[in-house]
Each structure stands twice: as C-alpha cells, then as structure tokens.
Write an enzyme that holds these catalytic residues in place. Structure first.
Site, PDB file in Angstrom:
ATOM      1  N   PRO A 261       1.528  16.640  11.147  1.00 16.26           N
ATOM      2  CA  PRO A 261       1.696  17.858  10.353  1.00 16.26           C
ATOM      3  C   PRO A 261       2.350  17.576   8.999  1.00 16.26           C
ATOM      4  O   PRO A 261       2.946  16.505   8.808  1.00 16.26           O
ATOM      5  CB  PRO A 261       2.629  18.706  11.218  1.00 16.26           C
ATOM      6  CG  PRO A 261       3.372  17.731  12.070  1.00 16.26           C
ATOM      7  CD  PRO A 261       2.444  16.562  12.290  1.00 16.26           C
ATOM      8  N   ILE A 262       2.234  18.545   8.085  1.00 18.90           N
ATOM      9  CA  ILE A 262       2.928  18.405   6.792  1.00 18.90           C
ATOM     10  C   ILE A 262       3.883  19.592   6.596  1.00 18.90           C
ATOM     11  O   ILE A 262       4.184  19.980   5.479  1.00 18.90           O
ATOM     12  CB  ILE A 262       1.955  18.265   5.601  1.00 18.90           C
ATOM     13  CG1 ILE A 262       0.958  19.428   5.574  1.00 18.90           C
ATOM     14  CG2 ILE A 262       1.237  16.932   5.623  1.00 18.90           C
ATOM     15  CD1 ILE A 262       0.256  19.552   4.229  1.00 18.90           C
ATOM     16  N   ASP A 263       4.314  20.167   7.724  1.00 19.65           N
ATOM     17  CA  ASP A 263       5.184  21.348   7.649  1.00 19.65           C
ATOM     18  C   ASP A 263       6.470  21.095   6.864  1.00 19.65           C
ATOM     19  O   ASP A 263       6.948  21.972   6.139  1.00 19.65           O
ATOM     20  CB  ASP A 263       5.509  21.855   9.074  1.00 19.65           C
ATOM     21  CG  ASP A 263       6.101  20.763   9.949  1.00 19.65           C
ATOM     22  OD1 ASP A 263       5.617  19.622   9.887  1.00 19.65           O
ATOM     23  OD2 ASP A 263       7.065  21.046  10.684  1.00 19.65           O
ATOM     24  N   LEU A 264       7.019  19.875   6.967  1.00 21.72           N
ATOM     25  CA  LEU A 264       8.287  19.608   6.260  1.00 21.72           C
ATOM     26  C   LEU A 264       8.070  19.573   4.748  1.00 21.72           C
ATOM     27  O   LEU A 264       8.924  20.017   3.978  1.00 21.72           O
ATOM     28  CB  LEU A 264       8.896  18.285   6.735  1.00 21.72           C
ATOM     29  CG  LEU A 264       9.212  18.180   8.226  1.00 21.72           C
ATOM     30  CD1 LEU A 264       9.767  16.807   8.571  1.00 21.72           C
ATOM     31  CD2 LEU A 264      10.212  19.261   8.634  1.00 21.72           C
TER      32      LEU A 264
ATOM     33  N   ILE B 293       7.701   7.221  16.756  1.00 19.44           N
ATOM     34  CA  ILE B 293       7.348   7.902  15.499  1.00 19.44           C
ATOM     35  C   ILE B 293       6.048   8.711  15.623  1.00 19.44           C
ATOM     36  O   ILE B 293       6.003   9.882  15.240  1.00 19.44           O
ATOM     37  CB  ILE B 293       7.221   6.887  14.333  1.00 19.44           C
ATOM     38  CG1 ILE B 293       8.455   5.983  14.237  1.00 19.44           C
ATOM     39  CG2 ILE B 293       6.980   7.618  12.997  1.00 19.44           C
ATOM     40  CD1 ILE B 293       9.737   6.633  13.804  1.00 19.44           C
TER      41      ILE B 293
ATOM     42  N   LYS C 189       0.839  -1.214   0.000  1.00 17.63           N
ATOM     43  CA  LYS C 189       0.000   0.000   0.000  1.00 17.63           C
ATOM     44  C   LYS C 189       0.873   1.263   0.000  1.00 17.63           C
ATOM     45  O   LYS C 189       0.642   2.184  -0.774  1.00 17.63           O
ATOM     46  CB  LYS C 189      -0.898   0.009   1.248  1.00 17.63           C
ATOM     47  CG  LYS C 189      -1.608   1.331   1.470  1.00 17.63           C
ATOM     48  CD  LYS C 189      -2.455   1.338   2.716  1.00 17.63           C
ATOM     49  CE  LYS C 189      -1.726   1.786   3.959  1.00 17.63           C
ATOM     50  NZ  LYS C 189      -1.487   3.223   4.081  1.00 17.63           N
ATOM     51  N   ASN C 190       1.875   1.286   0.863  1.00 22.90           N
ATOM     52  CA  ASN C 190       2.658   2.513   0.999  1.00 22.90           C
ATOM     53  C   ASN C 190       3.574   2.763  -0.191  1.00 22.90           C
ATOM     54  O   ASN C 190       4.185   3.817  -0.298  1.00 22.90           O
ATOM     55  CB  ASN C 190       3.476   2.482   2.298  1.00 22.90           C
ATOM     56  CG  ASN C 190       2.580   2.669   3.514  1.00 22.90           C
ATOM     57  OD1 ASN C 190       1.394   2.924   3.379  1.00 22.90           O
ATOM     58  ND2 ASN C 190       3.158   2.527   4.696  1.00 22.90           N
TER      59      ASN C 190
ATOM     60  N   ARG D  11      -5.557  10.396   4.209  1.00 20.27           N
ATOM     61  CA  ARG D  11      -4.560  11.415   4.510  1.00 20.27           C
ATOM     62  C   ARG D  11      -3.430  11.411   3.475  1.00 20.27           C
ATOM     63  O   ARG D  11      -2.867  12.448   3.151  1.00 20.27           O
ATOM     64  CB  ARG D  11      -3.995  11.180   5.908  1.00 20.27           C
ATOM     65  CG  ARG D  11      -3.141  12.313   6.348  1.00 20.27           C
ATOM     66  CD  ARG D  11      -2.340  12.007   7.560  1.00 20.27           C
ATOM     67  NE  ARG D  11      -1.498  13.155   7.865  1.00 20.27           N
ATOM     68  CZ  ARG D  11      -0.354  13.390   7.282  1.00 20.27           C
ATOM     69  NH1 ARG D  11       0.111  12.575   6.369  1.00 20.27           N
ATOM     70  NH2 ARG D  11       0.343  14.460   7.589  1.00 20.27           N
TER      71      ARG D  11
HETATM   72  C1  UD1 Z   1       4.361   6.915   6.161  1.00 17.96           C
HETATM   73  C2  UD1 Z   1       3.491   5.688   5.999  1.00 17.96           C
HETATM   74  C3  UD1 Z   1       2.989   5.212   7.355  1.00 17.96           C
HETATM   75  C4  UD1 Z   1       4.152   4.980   8.293  1.00 17.96           C
HETATM   76  C5  UD1 Z   1       5.037   6.225   8.352  1.00 17.96           C
HETATM   77  C6  UD1 Z   1       6.300   6.022   9.174  1.00 17.96           C
HETATM   78  C7  UD1 Z   1       2.508   5.989   3.823  1.00 17.96           C
HETATM   79  C8  UD1 Z   1       1.280   6.220   3.025  1.00 17.96           C
HETATM   80  N1  UD1 Z   1       2.376   6.034   5.146  1.00 17.96           N
HETATM   81  O1  UD1 Z   1       3.558   7.942   6.702  1.00 17.96           O
HETATM   82  O2  UD1 Z   1       2.283   3.982   7.163  1.00 17.96           O
HETATM   83  O3  UD1 Z   1       3.656   4.704   9.583  1.00 17.96           O
HETATM   84  O4  UD1 Z   1       5.454   6.604   7.033  1.00 17.96           O
HETATM   85  O5  UD1 Z   1       7.019   4.943   8.684  1.00 17.96           O
HETATM   86  O6  UD1 Z   1       3.569   5.728   3.286  1.00 17.96           O
HETATM   87  N2  UD1 Z   1       6.303  14.746  10.435  1.00 17.96           N
HETATM   88  C9  UD1 Z   1       6.351  16.084  10.744  1.00 17.96           C
HETATM   89  N3  UD1 Z   1       6.197  16.987   9.711  1.00 17.96           N
HETATM   90  C10 UD1 Z   1       6.023  16.585   8.420  1.00 17.96           C
HETATM   91  C11 UD1 Z   1       5.982  15.208   8.126  1.00 17.96           C
HETATM   92  C12 UD1 Z   1       6.133  14.301   9.164  1.00 17.96           C
HETATM   93  O7  UD1 Z   1       6.510  16.481  11.897  1.00 17.96           O
HETATM   94  O8  UD1 Z   1       5.888  17.454   7.543  1.00 17.96           O
HETATM   95  C13 UD1 Z   1       6.439  13.761  11.534  1.00 17.96           C
HETATM   96  C14 UD1 Z   1       5.148  12.924  11.700  1.00 17.96           C
HETATM   97  O9  UD1 Z   1       4.196  13.584  12.506  1.00 17.96           O
HETATM   98  C15 UD1 Z   1       5.680  11.669  12.343  1.00 17.96           C
HETATM   99  C16 UD1 Z   1       7.077  11.507  11.701  1.00 17.96           C
HETATM  100  O10 UD1 Z   1       7.412  12.791  11.185  1.00 17.96           O
HETATM  101  O11 UD1 Z   1       5.814  11.876  13.716  1.00 17.96           O
HETATM  102  C17 UD1 Z   1       7.145  10.484  10.584  1.00 17.96           C
HETATM  103  O12 UD1 Z   1       6.182  10.785   9.606  1.00 17.96           O
HETATM  104  P1  UD1 Z   1       6.340  10.393   8.081  1.00 17.96           P
HETATM  105  O13 UD1 Z   1       7.584   9.586   7.892  1.00 17.96           O
HETATM  106  O14 UD1 Z   1       6.172  11.617   7.251  1.00 17.96           O
HETATM  107  O15 UD1 Z   1       5.092   9.431   7.868  1.00 17.96           O
HETATM  108  P2  UD1 Z   1       4.066   9.452   6.669  1.00 17.96           P
HETATM  109  O16 UD1 Z   1       4.760   9.713   5.387  1.00 17.96           O
HETATM  110  O17 UD1 Z   1       2.908  10.313   7.027  1.00 17.96           O
END
Ligand code: UD1
Length: 420
Positions: free
Chosen positions: A124-127, A329, A22-23, A94
C-alpha cells in the site's frame, strides 16, 4: 523472451565493479524535477527501471540524455509542463510512485494511476498519501486513479507509523521547496535516504538528519542545477557476495561501501567466508566449507535487508546445517522457495518463516523468476548447482542488475542469455 542458461558447479574467481544503486537513483531522478535546470547524474546504472524513470521525465516534458558507456545521465527539467504519469509506466515500475511528491511540488497537482499490488504483496501507499494530506494536498482516489492538487504545501511534523523508505523519500521531495519546516519522525534510515539528502542539498535544499530517525527539511524557494554521483548498489554487492559464498571461490568487488552492508558481511563471516575491505574494494573468499546461520531476520536498515534475503537463502542451501529466515518487511517474499525446491533444496515455509536445511546438493533445473531479488537468488543457486539450469522471467532481474550474465561470466561462471 530471454532466458539464462547456466552450467553450474564452478568456483567464482575474478573482479567486477558494482554499479550505482537502483534504489538511490530512482528517487534522485524524481528529485531532478524539483529544479528547473540541468542535472548530471553519474554512476547512473543501466537498468530497465532507470529507463522507465527516464520515460516518466520525458512524459512530463523534460529531456534525458544517457551516455551508457560512462553511465552518466543528463536531465533537463526546464520544460516540465505535465503532471500525469501514464498508466503503462505506473504498471511497469511500482517505484513510479516516487515521482508523486516531486510532481506535486513542481506543478501543484499530479494525476497517476494507483500502483496497486506487486510481486511482493499488497504494498500500500497509505503512509505516503496520509502525509501528503497532512501537508495540505487534496487527494481524490477514484477508479484506480489518484488525483492530487495543492494550492499551498503546508510543512508539518509527520510521524510515520512505519519507517517506510518510499514514504520518507516522497515527503522529502514534497517538502524541499515548501514554505516552512517539515520534520519526519520515525523516518527510514537506509543509505539511499542519505544519498537523496546529499542530492537535494547539492540542488540548494536544506535537509538534515537523513540516516537518523528524524529528518528536518527547511523549505527553500528555488533549487538550482547539480551534479551527483550515485552510491554503490549495496544489494547488488550482497548478491555477488552470496553467489561467491554459494559457489566457493575468491572474488574482488570494486565500488562497494562496506559500511552499508555491515550486517551481510558479518553474517557471511559467521558462515565461514573470509572478507577483507580495503577502501571501496571488498574481497570475499570461501574455502572448503560453508556453515549455516541460526536465523536471518529481515529488518529496516541497519538490520538485515529484505532485498538480500533471497540471495542469502541461495547461499544457505549450500551450507552445512539449518538456517531460519524470518521475513518481517513484505508478506510475499518467498516466491523463490518453490523454484529452489525444484533444484533439490530442502526448505519448509510457514507464513513468514522459511527453514532451510542446507544439503549442499543443488541440481540444475528449469526455474522461473517471480521477482527481482528472487531471480538473482535463482541465478546464484544455478551457478552453485551441479548441471544445467534455465532461468525464465529474467526481465525481473534486468530491473535491478546490469547484465547479470556478464557480471557472473567475468567471475568465471558459465552463464549465457538466449532469446527465444
Ligand atoms: C523500498 C525499496 C525496496 C526495499 C524496501 C524495504 C526502492 C525503490 N525500493 O521499497 O527495494 O525492499 O524499500 O527496504 O527503494 N508500507 C505500508 N504503507 C505505505 C508504505 C509502506 O504499509 O504507505 C509497508 C510496505 O507494505 C512494507 C513496509 O511498509 O511492508 C516497507 O515498505 P517501504 O519501506 O515503503 O518499501 P518501498 O519504499 O516500497
């Protein structure tokens, strides 16, 4: 609303094939938008999240054909002409935020509603947005909407504060067709990133370094059609392995890349399971005893996957001894614990730490899934528990597992889906 009825307490024995990841497929479907052509995606899993991604492509003007029997998707993105993702689809999944980079790259603008929090916490999606701004995208965040426009995408060196999977993928998508070289440092190293790189390169992009901390994307002018096979779903494989560990038995999984779940394999071996890998098949046998593990700490790849934490916890409820889980995480990833307690588990939580005292004595109960992997964990626990369980909230499970009841039935579990 559907629910699962599980009569637990049976061993699992038999053979199943693990579906495509899926991912991996979600960012790859987003990547199809980058080319104005037809792509063929094989081993495209039959999941509700994948259907949401198809709907997004159709909303943007593309067309999608899906052969569910063959698990093959045919995506035609020649007529993409829109740049908005409707609020309904943003809420449904999401991961629709994964489309943002690809839409901006193709249309030079994008308009989506804010994905907001989800069942795992704030997320968040700030990054993602910070990197986009660095690359010249003008972003307005107003009334829950994110409007993006970019006359020109300016390749840069992007230093990610965290190795975010989604941000790494979104930057790869935005920069594949930009004029110049983008370097992502502190990039996520998950196998799904390497799969996205393989697909982008099949389209004619020039991406290297996926799987390491530095990814280099040399922008190319135009991409072309490609065919691609999605990698096996490592989390689905880990889930079935944890269920076998919880229930006891002897199961064979086909279409597994053992390299991607090395740490899960080694921890289940420490717990007393026997695991043998032969090419892309994996056999796991659990005999009389299952032992606890000192600690399970979730980390970015190649560490223990956060997505496997809940299924592994279900197994450790059946082990002799105490296991400490540390979730690093996501801030809100213990929602399954309350439901496992209803089944007689002995678990204490303090913030991001959960301590499981395995007592091997789970009992069937009515429980409700509050997220995807937690729901799968409850199914594994119900299969191991004595007596009958009812599992509600299974639309979460359908987002990431192809008919979980059929998979477990094929392994000898007594589980059926009923509509209420
Ligand atoms: C992806 C996976 C999810 C998995 C996760 C971690 C998909 C569709 N989903 O989610 O199944 O659990 O990786 O392996 O592939 N963060 C920020 N700011 C940002 C982006 C992330 O603070 O802009 C934080 C998140 O809140 C979290 C951490 O970084 O605490 C990891 O998130 P991220 O690796 O981005 O996970 P996803 O891509 O959302």
């Amino acid at each position: 609303m559907d629910k699962l009825i599980v009569n637990g307490g049976r061993r699992l024995d038999g053979k199943i094939r693990v579906h495509g990841a899926k991912n991996s497929v979600l960012p790859i479907l987003a990547a199809t938008i980058l080319c104005e052509d037809e792509c063929v995606i094989r081993d495209c899993p039959d999941l509700s999240d994948v259907k949401s991604a198809f709907e997004i492509i159709e909303c943007l003007g593309g067309s999608v054909g899906y052969d569910a029997e063959e698990r093959t998707a045919y995506i035609d993105t020649r007529n993409i002409c829109r740049f908005e993702i409707p609020d309904r689809l943003m809420r449904e999944m999401r991961s629709s935020v994964m489309f943002l980079g690809a839409i901006i790259a193709r249309m030079r603008r994008a308009d989506i509603s804010y994905p907001g929090g989800c069942e795992l916490g704030a997320r968040p999606i700030d990054l993602h947005l910070k990197a986009f701004r660095q690359m010249g995208v003008k972003i307005t965040e107003l009334y829950g909407h994110i409007k993006c426009c970019a006359d020109d995408i300016k390749p840069q060196r992007i230093n990610l504060l965290l190795p975010s999977v989604g941000a790494t993928e979104n930057i790869m998508l935005l920069s594949a067709t930009a004029n110049g070289t983008t370097v992502i440092s502190n990039a996520a190293r998950e196998p799904e990133i390497a799969d996205l790189q393989r697909f982008l390169n099949a389209l004619g992009a020039d991406v290297s370094g996926a799987g390491t901390e530095e990814i280099v994307i040399r922008g190319v002018k135009k991409l072309r059609a490609a065919q691609h096979r999605i990698i096996p779903d490592r989390i689905a494989a880990a889930t079935y392995m944890c269920a076998a560990a919880a229930c006891g038995g002897d199961i064979l999984l086909e279409n597994v890349c053992a390299e991607h779940i090395r740490i899960v394999i080694s921890m289940l071996e420490d717990a007393g399971c026997k695991i043998t890998v032969n090419g892309d098949t994996l056999r796991i046998t659990r005999g009389e005893h299952l032992f606890s593990i000192d600690r399970v700490k979730t980390l970015p790849y190649p560490g223990f996957p956060t997505d496997a934490q809940a299924p592994f916890m279900a197994a450790m409820c059946m082990a002799a001894g105490t296991t400490m889980f540390i979730e690093t995480i996501f801030e809100n990833r213990f929602k399954h614990v309350g439901e496992l307690l209803r089944m007689g588990a002995d678990i204490k939580i303090d913030g991001r730490v959960a301590v499981v005292h395995g007592n091997g004595g789970l009992l069937g109960a009515p429980v409700t899934a509050a997220d995807l992997r937690g729901g799968a964990a409850l199914t594994a626990a119900a299969l191991a528990a004595r007596g009958q369980s009812e599992i509600y909230g299974i639309s979460y499970i359908d987002r990431g597992y192809e008919s979980i009841e059929s998979a477990f039935s094929r392994l000898g579990g007594d589980v059926i889906r009923v509509s209420e």
